[in-house]
Scaffold this active site. Structure first.
Site, mmCIF file in Angstrom:
data_model
loop_
_atom_site.group_PDB
_atom_site.id
_atom_site.type_symbol
_atom_site.label_atom_id
_atom_site.label_comp_id
_atom_site.label_asym_id
_atom_site.label_seq_id
_atom_site.Cartn_x
_atom_site.Cartn_y
_atom_site.Cartn_z
ATOM 1 N N CYS A 1 0.836 -1.201 0.000
ATOM 2 C CA CYS A 1 0.000 0.000 0.000
ATOM 3 C C CYS A 1 0.869 1.249 0.000
ATOM 4 O O CYS A 1 1.431 1.623 1.036
ATOM 5 C CB CYS A 1 -0.924 -0.007 1.221
ATOM 6 S SG CYS A 1 -1.971 1.466 1.351
ATOM 7 N N CYS B 1 -0.481 4.073 2.219
ATOM 8 C CA CYS B 1 -0.245 3.834 3.647
ATOM 9 C C CYS B 1 1.202 4.109 4.049
ATOM 10 O O CYS B 1 1.461 4.695 5.103
ATOM 11 C CB CYS B 1 -0.572 2.382 4.008
ATOM 12 S SG CYS B 1 -2.200 1.807 3.534
ATOM 13 N N ASP B 2 2.143 3.666 3.233
ATOM 14 C CA ASP B 2 3.531 3.567 3.687
ATOM 15 C C ASP B 2 4.549 4.416 2.939
ATOM 16 O O ASP B 2 5.734 4.397 3.289
ATOM 17 C CB ASP B 2 3.977 2.093 3.617
ATOM 18 C CG ASP B 2 3.165 1.207 4.548
ATOM 19 O OD1 ASP B 2 2.682 1.731 5.562
ATOM 20 O OD2 ASP B 2 3.019 0.012 4.256
#
Length: 311
Positions: free
Chosen positions: A135, A138-139
């Site tokens: 992701c 997300c990261d």
């Protein structure tokens, strides 16, 4: 089990726990069934920075999920650790069967999620959340000014790679073919991005490192040549993002609920094609799969379930 619940929620990720919280708070008798650990994909994320209103420094996936679990429990949602093997969703009472139990409810919320297809390399599981991610949204921020690699060649892989160039100093797409599968318009943008590089005809053979990912062996599928890639000594790690697709956890509902590429079709209010059955989170057809959208789906599904029961 003789009890007929108002709502049964299948899955205890962000969507399922939000559904359990909202259903319980509405004074509906609620059961959340989860076959494994709470959290779904977010449970393997070491840090979270993009959940709105987050106040905890260094928030992790497990810590966020632990609070969601407690919230659902606080408002009366019961729990069962079980694996559902078959379902009967037509009629006023829905029946869900496991190897040993039979659960009944007036409404069912499916929140079984989806999981990324693995990269398929040696030691992959060891470094998920420690260098391997699925992701970018997300990261990406955790790899600011680092080197990262993206595995895949479709629309999602190339779009996510371009997104990562906003953070990483260098992004390399690893693709097993000699040309991308992404739409031409996306490819044009990718080839024009000076921070984006390509490793053609290549797959990831293995990954390694101490605590964090810092070494990778890639293989040229045409020549068989193996190449070792190591992190810059000053960095001590690099990132590998896998974008070769997702596998929705929807097999249980094959031939029962309407789907698109394995994802359950819903309207904006999480209704499926069967009255009293709702879907929320990553399991349904949607454009963005994030904790915040999963939680919103769960809340909507629970409110719609209450409305359905009281009609």
């Amino acid at each position: 089990m003789d009890k007929i619940y108002d709502v049964i929620v299948l899955g205890a990720g962000p969507a399922g726990l939000a559904a359990g919280l909202y259903a319980g708070r509405s004074r509906l008798s609620t059961l959340i069934i989860e076959k494994g650990k709470d959290g779904g994909q977010i449970a393997i994320t070491d840090e979270i920075e993009n959940y709105p209103g987050q106040m905890v420094e260094g928030e992790s996936g497990p810590s966020l999920i632990a609070r969601m679990t407690e919230q659902a429990k606080k408002f009366g949602a019961e729990r069962a650790n079980d694996t559902i093997l078959s379902v009967e969703l037509e009629g006023d009472v829905k029946v869900l069967k496991s190897a040993k139990n039979e659960y009944r409810a007036k409404a069912v919320i499916v929140a079984t999620g989806a999981f990324p297809k693995p990269i398929g390399c040696e030691n992959e599981a060891k470094f998920i959340g420690k260098g391997i991610s699925f992701c970018a949204t997300c990261d990406a921020a955790f790899f600011e000014d680092f080197e990262v690699f993206v595995v895949g060649g479709g629309d999602s892989a190339v779009e996510e790679a371009m997104y990562l160039t906003k953070f990483a100093r260098k992004v390399t797409i690893i693709h097993r073919r000699d040309e991308l599968r992404a739409a031409k318009s996306i490819q044009e943008k990718a080839f024009a991005n000076p921070k984006l590089h390509f490793l053609w005809d290549t797959v990831v053979q293995s990954v390694d490192g101490d605590e964090l990912l810092s070494k990778m062996v890639v293989k040229n599928v045409k020549t068989g040549e193996l190449t070792t890639i190591e992190a810059d000594p000053e960095d001590g790690l690099f990132g590998v993002f896998g974008f070769i697709g997702y596998n929705p956890n929807s097999k249980l509902f094959d031939g029962i609920l309407e789907m698109e590429n394995g994802y359950i079709k819903t309207d904006d209010n999480m209704h499926t094609n069967i009255p009293g059955v709702f879907a929320a989170g990553d399991i349904r057809v949607k454009s963005l799969r994030q904790v915040v959208t999963a939680a919103a789906d769960g809340a909507i599904a629970a409110m719609q379930a209450e409305k359905f029961i009281n009609e």
